[in-house]
Design a protein around this motif. Structure first.
Motif, short mmCIF file in Angstrom:
data_model
loop_
_atom_site.label_atom_id
_atom_site.label_comp_id
_atom_site.label_asym_id
_atom_site.label_seq_id
_atom_site.Cartn_x
_atom_site.Cartn_y
_atom_site.Cartn_z
N SER A 101 0.85 -1.19 0.00
CA SER A 101 0.00 0.00 0.00
C SER A 101 0.88 1.24 0.00
CB SER A 101 -0.96 -0.01 1.18
OG SER A 101 -0.24 -0.10 2.37
N GLY A 102 0.57 2.15 -0.91
CA GLY A 102 1.32 3.39 -1.03
C GLY A 102 2.62 3.27 -1.81
N ARG A 103 2.90 2.12 -2.34
CA ARG A 103 4.16 1.90 -3.06
C ARG A 103 3.85 1.22 -4.39
NH1 ARG A 103 8.63 -2.14 -0.67
NH2 ARG A 103 9.93 -2.30 -2.51
N ASP A 104 4.06 1.91 -5.49
CA ASP A 104 3.82 1.33 -6.81
C ASP A 104 5.13 0.75 -7.34
OD1 ASP A 104 1.21 2.18 -6.58
OD2 ASP A 104 1.53 4.01 -7.70
N LEU A 105 5.04 -0.44 -7.88
CA LEU A 105 6.24 -1.20 -8.24
C LEU A 105 6.04 -1.93 -9.55
CD1 LEU A 105 9.03 -2.42 -7.21
CD2 LEU A 105 7.64 -4.29 -6.27
N ILE A 106 7.08 -1.96 -10.37
CA ILE A 106 7.10 -2.76 -11.59
C ILE A 106 8.24 -3.75 -11.46
CG2 ILE A 106 7.53 -2.75 -14.08
CD1 ILE A 106 6.20 0.03 -14.15
N VAL A 107 7.91 -5.04 -11.62
CA VAL A 107 8.91 -6.11 -11.59
C VAL A 107 8.99 -6.67 -13.01
CG1 VAL A 107 9.61 -8.28 -10.52
CG2 VAL A 107 8.25 -6.64 -9.21
N PHE A 108 10.19 -6.68 -13.57
CA PHE A 108 10.38 -7.09 -14.97
C PHE A 108 11.56 -8.03 -15.10
CE2 PHE A 108 13.07 -3.49 -14.27
CZ PHE A 108 14.19 -3.71 -15.06
N ASP A 166 7.48 8.18 -16.82
CA ASP A 166 6.97 8.35 -15.45
C ASP A 166 7.70 9.52 -14.82
OD1 ASP A 166 5.89 8.02 -12.90
OD2 ASP A 166 7.27 6.39 -12.39
N ARG A 167 7.39 10.70 -15.31
CA ARG A 167 8.10 11.91 -14.87
C ARG A 167 7.88 12.22 -13.40
NH1 ARG A 167 5.52 14.05 -19.62
NH2 ARG A 167 6.71 13.30 -21.38
N ALA A 168 6.77 11.77 -12.85
CA ALA A 168 6.47 12.01 -11.44
C ALA A 168 7.26 11.07 -10.52
CB ALA A 168 4.97 11.86 -11.18
N GLY A 169 7.90 10.05 -11.10
CA GLY A 169 8.66 9.10 -10.28
C GLY A 169 7.78 8.23 -9.40
N ARG A 170 6.59 7.94 -9.89
CA ARG A 170 5.62 7.16 -9.12
C ARG A 170 6.07 5.73 -8.88
NH1 ARG A 170 -0.73 6.49 -10.74
NH2 ARG A 170 -1.17 4.79 -9.30
N PHE A 171 6.69 5.13 -9.89
CA PHE A 171 7.04 3.71 -9.81
C PHE A 171 8.46 3.48 -9.32
CE2 PHE A 171 3.57 3.57 -12.89
CZ PHE A 171 2.83 2.49 -12.41
N SER A 172 8.59 2.43 -8.53
CA SER A 172 9.89 1.84 -8.22
C SER A 172 10.00 0.62 -9.12
CB SER A 172 9.96 1.39 -6.76
OG SER A 172 9.92 2.51 -5.90
N PHE A 173 11.20 0.09 -9.26
CA PHE A 173 11.43 -1.02 -10.16
C PHE A 173 12.25 -2.11 -9.47
CE2 PHE A 173 11.10 2.88 -12.60
CZ PHE A 173 10.13 2.55 -13.52
N ALA A 174 12.06 -3.34 -9.93
CA ALA A 174 12.88 -4.47 -9.48
C ALA A 174 12.93 -5.46 -10.64
CB ALA A 174 12.28 -5.13 -8.25
N PHE A 231 15.12 1.79 -7.87
CA PHE A 231 15.01 0.34 -7.73
C PHE A 231 14.68 -0.01 -6.30
CE2 PHE A 231 16.62 0.06 -11.92
CZ PHE A 231 16.29 -1.21 -12.36
N ALA A 232 13.66 -0.86 -6.15
CA ALA A 232 13.25 -1.34 -4.82
C ALA A 232 14.24 -2.39 -4.37
CB ALA A 232 11.85 -1.91 -4.89
N ALA A 233 14.56 -2.37 -3.11
CA ALA A 233 15.52 -3.35 -2.59
C ALA A 233 14.93 -3.98 -1.34
CB ALA A 233 16.84 -2.66 -2.25
N GLY A 234 15.53 -5.08 -0.97
CA GLY A 234 15.16 -5.71 0.29
C GLY A 234 13.96 -6.62 0.18
#
Length: 142
Positions: free
Chosen positions: A8-15, A33-41, A137-140
């Motif tokens: 919740s509150g964290r948008d993520l794309i895993v590719f 994604d100019r707003a930087g909404r997504f994190s990536f992994a 990039f999302a970590a952990g």
């Protein structure tokens, strides 16, 4: 679509980091994604591996990208559609693919996904991203 409250509150794309079209999708999203909404992994990362295992998906053959928006997990063409809806104009128009019948969406998606390496090749490695991109990039663990 699956509810994933831990996001919740964290948008993520895993590719899939070794898939040419999947990595292209990542670069496209990063650029638009100019707003930087997504994190990536990447699917190969510890976080990606954990997500695929938790969802009962193969953790060595990534036939779907995962997109998590507002705590909801999306796969296949629905993942693409929800990601497009999150971008500024004109990209949300591409989200109309979500209205296709499920059987057609899945057939189209899997026809490409199962043949992606034969059609587009495979990346041997990911280029080292800049510090600004690495910060997205999302970590952990979850």
């Amino acid at each position: 679509m699956t509810n994933t409250p831990q996001f919740s509150g964290r948008d993520l794309i895993v590719f899939d980091g070794s898939c040419v079209p999947c990595s292209g999708f990542f670069r496209f999203m990063l650029r638009h994604d100019r707003a930087g909404r997504f994190s990536f992994a990447t699917a190969q990362s510890p976080l990606g591996q954990q997500l695929y295992r938790d969802l009962g998906l193969p953790s060595d053959d990534f036939e779907t990208n995962l997109v998590i928006v507002y705590g909801q997990l999306h796969q296949r063409l629905d993942a693409f559609a929800v990601a497009m809806r999150a971008l500024p104009r004109p990209w949300p128009v591409l989200s109309l693919c979500r209205f296709l019948p499920r059987r057609l969406k899945d057939a189209l998606y899997f026809a490409i996904a199962r043949n992606r390496y034969r059609l587009f090749g495979r990346q041997d490695s990911c280029p080292l991203p800049s510090p600004q991109i690495r910060a997205r990039f999302a970590a952990g663990k979850l």
